[in-house]
Design a protein around this motif. Sequence first.
Motif, PDB file in Angstrom:
ATOM      1  N   VAL A   7       0.818  -1.227   0.000  1.00 55.00           N
ATOM      2  CA  VAL A   7       0.000   0.000   0.000  1.00 55.00           C
ATOM      3  C   VAL A   7       0.843   1.265   0.000  1.00 55.00           C
ATOM      4  CG1 VAL A   7      -2.008  -1.030   1.136  1.00 55.00           C
ATOM      5  CG2 VAL A   7      -0.136  -0.095   2.533  1.00 55.00           C
ATOM      6  N   LEU A   8       2.188   1.110  -0.171  1.00 52.78           N
ATOM      7  CA  LEU A   8       3.019   2.311  -0.201  1.00 52.78           C
ATOM      8  C   LEU A   8       3.068   2.884  -1.612  1.00 52.78           C
ATOM      9  CD1 LEU A   8       6.016   1.343   2.152  1.00 52.78           C
ATOM     10  CD2 LEU A   8       3.833   2.454   2.704  1.00 52.78           C
ATOM     11  N   GLY A   9       3.619   4.104  -1.703  1.00 50.59           N
ATOM     12  CA  GLY A   9       3.807   4.696  -3.020  1.00 50.59           C
ATOM     13  C   GLY A   9       2.612   5.527  -3.477  1.00 50.59           C
ATOM     14  N   SER A  10       2.787   6.095  -4.658  1.00 48.58           N
ATOM     15  CA  SER A  10       1.782   7.009  -5.188  1.00 48.58           C
ATOM     16  C   SER A  10       0.621   6.252  -5.841  1.00 48.58           C
ATOM     17  CB  SER A  10       2.436   7.926  -6.250  1.00 48.58           C
ATOM     18  OG  SER A  10       1.407   8.589  -6.963  1.00 48.58           O
ATOM     19  N   ALA A  11      -0.550   6.900  -5.730  1.00 56.31           N
ATOM     20  CA  ALA A  11      -1.738   6.306  -6.369  1.00 56.31           C
ATOM     21  C   ALA A  11      -1.809   6.717  -7.834  1.00 56.31           C
ATOM     22  CB  ALA A  11      -2.996   6.771  -5.637  1.00 56.31           C
ATOM     23  N   GLY A  12      -0.896   7.616  -8.231  1.00 59.88           N
ATOM     24  CA  GLY A  12      -0.915   8.070  -9.636  1.00 59.88           C
ATOM     25  C   GLY A  12      -2.043   9.050  -9.923  1.00 59.88           C
ATOM     26  N   SER A  13      -2.588   9.662  -8.857  1.00 59.33           N
ATOM     27  CA  SER A  13      -3.667  10.649  -9.045  1.00 59.33           C
ATOM     28  C   SER A  13      -3.366  11.867  -8.187  1.00 59.33           C
ATOM     29  CB  SER A  13      -4.998  10.026  -8.579  1.00 59.33           C
ATOM     30  OG  SER A  13      -4.823   9.516  -7.255  1.00 59.33           O
ATOM     31  N   GLU A  14      -4.141  12.949  -8.394  1.00 55.09           N
ATOM     32  CA  GLU A  14      -4.001  14.162  -7.590  1.00 55.09           C
ATOM     33  C   GLU A  14      -5.308  14.440  -6.852  1.00 55.09           C
ATOM     34  OE1 GLU A  14      -0.799  17.088  -9.913  1.00 55.09           O
ATOM     35  OE2 GLU A  14      -2.901  17.675  -9.719  1.00 55.09           O
ATOM     36  N   ASN A  15      -5.206  15.042  -5.660  1.00 54.87           N
ATOM     37  CA  ASN A  15      -6.455  15.406  -4.963  1.00 54.87           C
ATOM     38  C   ASN A  15      -6.844  16.840  -5.336  1.00 54.87           C
ATOM     39  OD1 ASN A  15      -4.826  17.135  -3.518  1.00 54.87           O
ATOM     40  ND2 ASN A  15      -4.762  15.852  -1.681  1.00 54.87           N
ATOM     41  N   VAL A  16      -7.910  17.300  -4.726  1.00 55.06           N
ATOM     42  CA  VAL A  16      -8.443  18.626  -5.073  1.00 55.06           C
ATOM     43  C   VAL A  16      -7.424  19.724  -4.769  1.00 55.06           C
ATOM     44  CG1 VAL A  16      -9.529  18.935  -2.804  1.00 55.06           C
ATOM     45  CG2 VAL A  16     -10.431  20.160  -4.769  1.00 55.06           C
ATOM     46  N   GLN A  17      -6.461  19.379  -3.907  1.00 61.59           N
ATOM     47  CA  GLN A  17      -5.428  20.366  -3.540  1.00 61.59           C
ATOM     48  C   GLN A  17      -4.326  20.410  -4.594  1.00 61.59           C
ATOM     49  OE1 GLN A  17      -6.607  21.387  -0.672  1.00 61.59           O
ATOM     50  NE2 GLN A  17      -7.778  19.591  -0.050  1.00 61.59           N
ATOM     51  N   GLY A  18      -4.419  19.511  -5.589  1.00 62.31           N
ATOM     52  CA  GLY A  18      -3.354  19.417  -6.583  1.00 62.31           C
ATOM     53  C   GLY A  18      -2.138  18.667  -6.059  1.00 62.31           C
ATOM     54  N   GLU A  19      -2.351  17.926  -4.959  1.00 57.81           N
ATOM     55  CA  GLU A  19      -1.242  17.148  -4.367  1.00 57.81           C
ATOM     56  C   GLU A  19      -1.324  15.698  -4.838  1.00 57.81           C
ATOM     57  OE1 GLU A  19      -1.140  19.688  -0.153  1.00 57.81           O
ATOM     58  OE2 GLU A  19      -2.301  17.828  -0.349  1.00 57.81           O
ATOM     59  N   VAL A  20      -0.156  15.113  -5.094  1.00 55.58           N
ATOM     60  CA  VAL A  20      -0.126  13.704  -5.519  1.00 55.58           C
ATOM     61  C   VAL A  20      -0.660  12.837  -4.381  1.00 55.58           C
ATOM     62  CG1 VAL A  20       1.380  11.748  -6.109  1.00 55.58           C
ATOM     63  CG2 VAL A  20       1.820  14.039  -7.074  1.00 55.58           C
ATOM     64  N   GLN A  21      -1.628  11.992  -4.703  1.00 53.56           N
ATOM     65  CA  GLN A  21      -2.220  11.133  -3.673  1.00 53.56           C
ATOM     66  C   GLN A  21      -1.393   9.863  -3.512  1.00 53.56           C
ATOM     67  OE1 GLN A  21      -6.200  11.012  -5.512  1.00 53.56           O
ATOM     68  NE2 GLN A  21      -7.007  11.756  -3.548  1.00 53.56           N
ATOM     69  N   LYS A  22      -1.203   9.461  -2.256  1.00 52.15           N
ATOM     70  CA  LYS A  22      -0.569   8.178  -1.985  1.00 52.15           C
ATOM     71  C   LYS A  22      -1.676   7.123  -1.996  1.00 52.15           C
ATOM     72  CE  LYS A  22       3.581   9.847  -0.697  1.00 52.15           C
ATOM     73  NZ  LYS A  22       4.874   9.456  -1.300  1.00 52.15           N
ATOM     74  N   LYS A  23      -1.311   5.898  -2.261  1.00 58.36           N
ATOM     75  CA  LYS A  23      -2.320   4.817  -2.224  1.00 58.36           C
ATOM     76  C   LYS A  23      -3.037   4.834  -0.877  1.00 58.36           C
ATOM     77  CE  LYS A  23       0.350   1.653  -5.178  1.00 58.36           C
ATOM     78  NZ  LYS A  23       1.299   0.509  -5.078  1.00 58.36           N
ATOM     79  N   LEU A  24      -2.261   5.032   0.197  1.00 59.77           N
ATOM     80  CA  LEU A  24      -2.859   4.978   1.538  1.00 59.77           C
ATOM     81  C   LEU A  24      -3.819   6.145   1.784  1.00 59.77           C
ATOM     82  CD1 LEU A  24      -0.152   3.630   4.011  1.00 59.77           C
ATOM     83  CD2 LEU A  24      -2.487   2.790   3.731  1.00 59.77           C
ATOM     84  N   ASP A  25      -3.576   7.282   1.147  1.00 62.18           N
ATOM     85  CA  ASP A  25      -4.521   8.412   1.282  1.00 62.18           C
ATOM     86  C   ASP A  25      -5.919   7.961   0.876  1.00 62.18           C
ATOM     87  OD1 ASP A  25      -2.114  10.868   0.111  1.00 62.18           O
ATOM     88  OD2 ASP A  25      -2.851  10.556   2.143  1.00 62.18           O
ATOM     89  N   ILE A  26      -5.982   7.294  -0.250  1.00 58.94           N
ATOM     90  CA  ILE A  26      -7.282   6.880  -0.814  1.00 58.94           C
ATOM     91  C   ILE A  26      -7.874   5.726  -0.004  1.00 58.94           C
ATOM     92  CG2 ILE A  26      -8.398   5.887  -2.855  1.00 58.94           C
ATOM     93  CD1 ILE A  26      -6.284   7.473  -4.512  1.00 58.94           C
TER      94      ILE A  26
END
Length: 334
Positions: free
Chosen positions: A50-69
């Motif tokens: 579950v580490l690393g980037s999810a390859g997407s951005e949130n509304v803040q324009g920040e790169v989302q981590k898999k764990l964020d989602i």
Amino acid sequence: MKRISLTQHLIEEQRLNNTIPASLRLLIEVVSRACKTISHAVGKGALGEVLGSAGSENVQGEVQKKLDIICNDYLLQANEWGGHLAAMASEEMETIHPIPNRYPMGEYLLLFDPLDGSSNIDVNVSIGTIFSVLKAPEGMTTPTEIDFLQAGTRQVAAGYAIYGPQTMLVLTTGNGVQAFTLDREMGSWVMTTNNAQIPEETKEFAINASNARHWHPPVKRYIDELLAGSTGPRGKDFNMRWVASMVADVHRILTRGGVFMYPADAREPDKPGKLRLMYEANPMAFLVEQAGGAATDGRGRIMDIQPEKLHQRVPVFLGSRSEVERVTSYHRQD
Ligand code: P6P
């Protein structure tokens, strides 16, 4: 020493002190259970894939981590069916998340940053979940973003979970600040601090000093005086900490004092700092004030700010009252 559980604490607050209704007790229990699930997922690290980037951005324009989602979904799923909420809002979602029609609608609004400090996830540094609870406006039938735009003084509860060497839940319902440590063997939150108090004075400050050349004069004056230490106008030496995880920095301050600052600066004149008002600054300000500290945006009390947008940002100065008052006075003189 006989310790009590989160459940017993909440039932006593409801029954003995009559400070919280049963529906708010249920809400806090559900959120605390979701934080246990998050702690488990975060604790797996690379083993959980579950580490690393999810390859997407949130509304803040920040790169989302898999764990964020993943953690955002945990909080949505845990809170949808209980009948205690009308809607939710999250750093990771552009708009609000109304409770699906198949479930009963409750009287509260829940806001959260599901995994704050996510830049630290991949390097195994403490991170956390921050949450804030508001009451839905009287007579509201269909929740909209406007219903969330309430000043921090209208919060009925706020808290965070910190996923560090211990997993802890720190909570206020307006009757002081209590801290609970997760007993992993029993799977229960056990009270380890009742009525946390932030020392009025401190020798420790937290700011990202790499931004020094961008700071506005009041911040530069305040920090220069701290750095001058015993040879300067403050007449004492100071220490610096910066975890770059708000939950970890605030937890240290709630535990032993200090002052935390994320000011606006000259990098983006129209951007009032980095931290978000509704689900970072307001809940942390509620906790800090309940523990005897102060929280301002440099000019006024954070919790008095009337929000205009769900994801609006705000400069943050919080912690030991005497230091927050000093740096705020420098802004007022500017
Ligand atoms: P910087 C984490 O991304 C966060 O939102 C807060 O938890 C933290 O205090 C701040 O940003 C760190 O920002 O600019 O030092 O990386």
